[in-house]
Design an enzyme around this catalytic site. Structure first.
Site: not given
Ligand code: CAO
Length: 214
Positions: A186-187
Site C-alpha cells: 500500500d503506497h
C-alpha cells in the site's frame, strides 16, 4: 475489488538465491516423511518473511478505517493463499515466529486440506498481519498479488529455477537455484525505497543458511 479500488498498489520484483535453503529443505523433507509431514518451501518463506517483518515493522501493520492511524502489530500471523475448487481462500497461521518448520508444515497441510474441503472456521480466516501467495508449485515467473486489507503488504512467490549466476570473485559461472518473488504494498503506508529494501533484505535472509533455526 475493494482492495484494488481503494489501495494504491506498487509491486517490487526481486529474486532470492535458495540453493542452500533447498538442500536443507530436502533434508527436512526426508525427516518429515517419517512423520507424514510434507515439507515444502512455504514454511521457510514464512520464517524468512518474519525475520524481515521484525526489522521493518511498518510492513506488519494496518491502517485504521479513516486511513489516519497506522497500527503496528507485534505478533506475526501470516495469511496463506490457498487455491480450492470453490475459489481462493486465505487462512491465517498464527504466531509464525514461535513455530518450527515441522509445526508450520503440519499446520499448512491441515489448513490447506480443510480449505479445499470447505471446513475452515471463520476465525481461521481472520487476523492476518501479512500474506504470502505462492504459485511456486504451479509455475510462472513473477506476478503482482493484491494486498489483503487491512494488511498493507503481500508477498507473491513464483517457481524457482536453476540459473547460471556469475561469481565475480571466483570469475566463474555457477548453477544456482533462484526464486522469483514480488512484494505488493500500500503506497500510502510504504514508499518505494522501503519496498526495495524489504525485498533486498528478504533475498539476503533466504541466502543465509540458518535463519529459520528455532
Ligand atoms: N519453486 C519450486 N518448487 C516449488 C515452489 C517454488 N517456489 N513452491 C513449491 N514448490 C514445490 C513443492 O516443494 C512441492 O514439491 P515436492 O513435492 O518435490 O516437495 C510442489 O511444488 C508442490 O507444492 P504445493 O503447492 O503442494 O505446496 P506449497 O506449500 O508450496 O503450497 C499452497 C501450498 C496451499 C499454498 C498451494 O497448494 C496453493 O494453493 N497455491 C495457490 C495459491 C494461489 O492460488 N495464489 C494466487 C492467489 S491470487 O493472488
Amino acid at each position: 475489488q475493494e482492495a484494488w479500488q481503494e489501495i494504491p498498489h506498487v509491486t517490487q520484483y526481486d529474486f532470492g538465491d535458495i540453493t542452500e535453503l533447498d538442500k536443507t529443505r530436502k533434508k527436512l523433507k526426508k525427516e518429515g516423511e517419517k512423520k507424514e509431514i510434507k515439507v515444502t518451501f512455504l514454511p521457510f518463506l514464512m520464517k524468512a518473511v518474519v525475520v524481515v517483518l521484525k526489522e521493518m515493522p511498518r510492513f506488519n501493520s494496518s491502517l485504521d478505517h479513516n486511513g489516519e492511524n497506522l497500527v503496528i502489530k507485534n505478533y506475526y500471523h501470516i495469511g496463506v493463499a490457498v487455491d480450492t475448487p470453490s475459489g481462493l481462500v486465505v487462512p491465517v497461521i498464527k504466531d509464525v515466529d514461535k513455530k518450527s518448520i515441522f509445526k508450520l508444515s503440519a499446520e499448512l497441510m491441515d489448513i490447506s486440506g480443510r480449505a479445499r474441503d470447505r471446513k475452515l472456521l471463520p476465525n481461521e480466516l481472520q487476523g492476518g498481519t501479512f500474506t504470502i501467495s505462492s504459485l511456486g508449485g504451479i509455475g510462472g515467473a513473477h506476478f503482482s498479488p493484491i494486498v489483503t486489507p487491512p494488511e498493507v503488504a503481500i508477498l507473491g512467490v513464483s517457481k524457482s529455477d536453476w540459473k547460471q549466476v556469475y561469481d565475480k570473485k571466483g570469475k566463474s559461472f555457477n548453477a544456482r537455484y533462484i526464486l522469483p518473488f514480488s512484494l505488493s504494498y500500500d503506497h500510502r503506508v510504504i514508499d518505494g525505497a522501503s519496498g526495495a529494501s524489504f525485498t533486498t533484505r528478504l533475498s539476503q535472509v533466504l541466502k543465509k543458511e540458518s535463519f529459520f533455526e528455532d
